[in-house]
Write a protein that holds these residues in place. Sequence first.
Motif, short mmCIF file in Angstrom:
data_model
loop_
_atom_site.label_atom_id
_atom_site.label_comp_id
_atom_site.label_asym_id
_atom_site.label_seq_id
_atom_site.Cartn_x
_atom_site.Cartn_y
_atom_site.Cartn_z
N PRO A 235 6.17 38.26 12.93
CA PRO A 235 5.27 37.27 13.65
C PRO A 235 5.39 35.77 13.50
N TYR A 236 5.38 35.78 12.10
CA TYR A 236 4.76 34.55 12.04
C TYR A 236 5.68 33.10 11.87
N LEU A 237 7.46 33.93 12.10
CA LEU A 237 8.21 32.63 12.07
C LEU A 237 8.81 32.38 13.15
N GLY A 238 7.84 32.12 14.04
CA GLY A 238 8.08 31.43 15.44
C GLY A 238 8.16 30.24 16.15
N ARG A 239 7.89 29.45 16.55
CA ARG A 239 7.84 27.90 17.22
C ARG A 239 6.63 28.17 16.86
N THR A 240 5.59 29.20 17.11
CA THR A 240 3.50 28.77 17.11
C THR A 240 3.63 28.57 15.77
N ALA A 241 4.16 28.88 14.77
CA ALA A 241 3.59 28.72 13.25
C ALA A 241 4.30 27.20 12.98
N LEU A 242 5.44 27.02 13.17
CA LEU A 242 5.93 26.03 12.82
C LEU A 242 5.08 24.74 12.58
N PRO A 243 4.01 24.54 14.22
CA PRO A 243 2.90 22.90 14.02
C PRO A 243 2.05 22.97 12.79
N VAL A 244 1.87 24.16 12.41
CA VAL A 244 0.82 24.13 11.59
C VAL A 244 1.44 23.88 9.63
N VAL A 245 2.62 24.65 9.89
CA VAL A 245 3.32 24.44 8.89
C VAL A 245 3.33 23.53 8.38
N GLU A 246 3.84 22.81 9.32
CA GLU A 246 3.98 20.87 9.13
C GLU A 246 3.05 20.43 8.81
N ALA A 247 1.54 20.63 9.22
CA ALA A 247 0.57 20.06 9.45
C ALA A 247 0.10 20.06 8.57
N LEU A 248 0.23 21.36 7.68
CA LEU A 248 0.06 22.36 5.69
C LEU A 248 0.32 21.52 5.08
N VAL A 249 1.93 21.01 4.96
CA VAL A 249 2.93 20.04 3.78
C VAL A 249 2.52 18.84 4.59
N THR A 250 2.30 18.09 5.34
CA THR A 250 2.41 16.86 5.17
C THR A 250 0.19 16.82 4.46
N ALA A 251 -0.32 17.55 4.78
CA ALA A 251 -1.73 18.01 3.87
C ALA A 251 -1.13 17.55 1.96
N ALA A 252 -0.85 18.72 2.39
CA ALA A 252 -0.26 18.56 0.54
C ALA A 252 0.27 17.81 -0.15
#
Length: 318
Positions: A235-252
């Motif tokens: 359920p978390y591998l779709g398009r909805t999660a992608l912007p959150v993951v990318e924002a998290l990576v940028t913050a890290a």
Amino acid sequence: MEERLLGGTGLRVSSLGLGTLTWSRDTDEHEAAELLRDFVDAGGTLVDTAAHYADGDAEQLVGSLLGTVVAREDVVLCTKAGVRRTERGGVVDASRGALLDGLDASLGRLGTDHVDLWLVQAPDPRTPMVETVGALEQALASGRARYVGLSNHPGWQTARAATLLGPGRLAAVEVEYSLLERGIEREVVPAAIDLGLGVLAWSPLGRGVLTGKYRHALPADSRAASSHLAGFVEPYLGRTALPVVEALVTAAEGLGCTPLEVALAWVLGRPQVASAVVGARTALQLRAALGTAVELPAEIVRALDEISSPAAGYPERR
């Protein structure tokens, strides 16, 4: 590791909890022993399991390590009841008999005369809440459980159980909570704050997705690639999660740390969260979590809040 009070109780739990969902299935006894030893050596105390994990074998494995790998008194032992195994699979049953029988069976597998925290794992629409609460009362009165709570229940049921049990007697709610699952903020968290309940956040890493390991591929040794856990992660591998993951990576990247560290720091900074329960399968995965000591700047918290904001409407928001 930081210790926190569980809501309004005097029970202290470590800010990171050790989840055992994979024990006796993906995590064997040797790896489990290393996980538990490393966790306690790092100051961890909260060990979270459940009667239905690996059909009881996870509890059995936890019990075999208490007194051998670590002392029983060095851990805050939490287990859950209310899901029983049948020929058709798991069935939710929060009736008095099923819960108390389940607690006795759990104590036998864990090799102890009490658990520090006992939770009803899921809502049972067929059993009146007053009966379920009666089982919690009996567990407390008998000393088989020192504290009790609920898991995966909505806000109104949490409030109802707390009212039936009486002031200060419901200690905790254990719920999924991460940057990819913030639904509890609508009603469960406000109820927990008002009632003085501690929040235990399971899957604070978004079922592993918030580590960033699924950004470009599906690792062969990951949960998403396993036959029995792929549906848990999907359920978390779709398009909805992608912007959150990318924002998290940028913050890290900006903070010079890992996405895992940022994701855990975000959860641990939320109101009423006492502990984030990490279900590491290997000692290597656990060590990555144990080394976290990141303080998120307010502007990063605001940015992550905004991009992961849960949908809400009437009557929670007008």
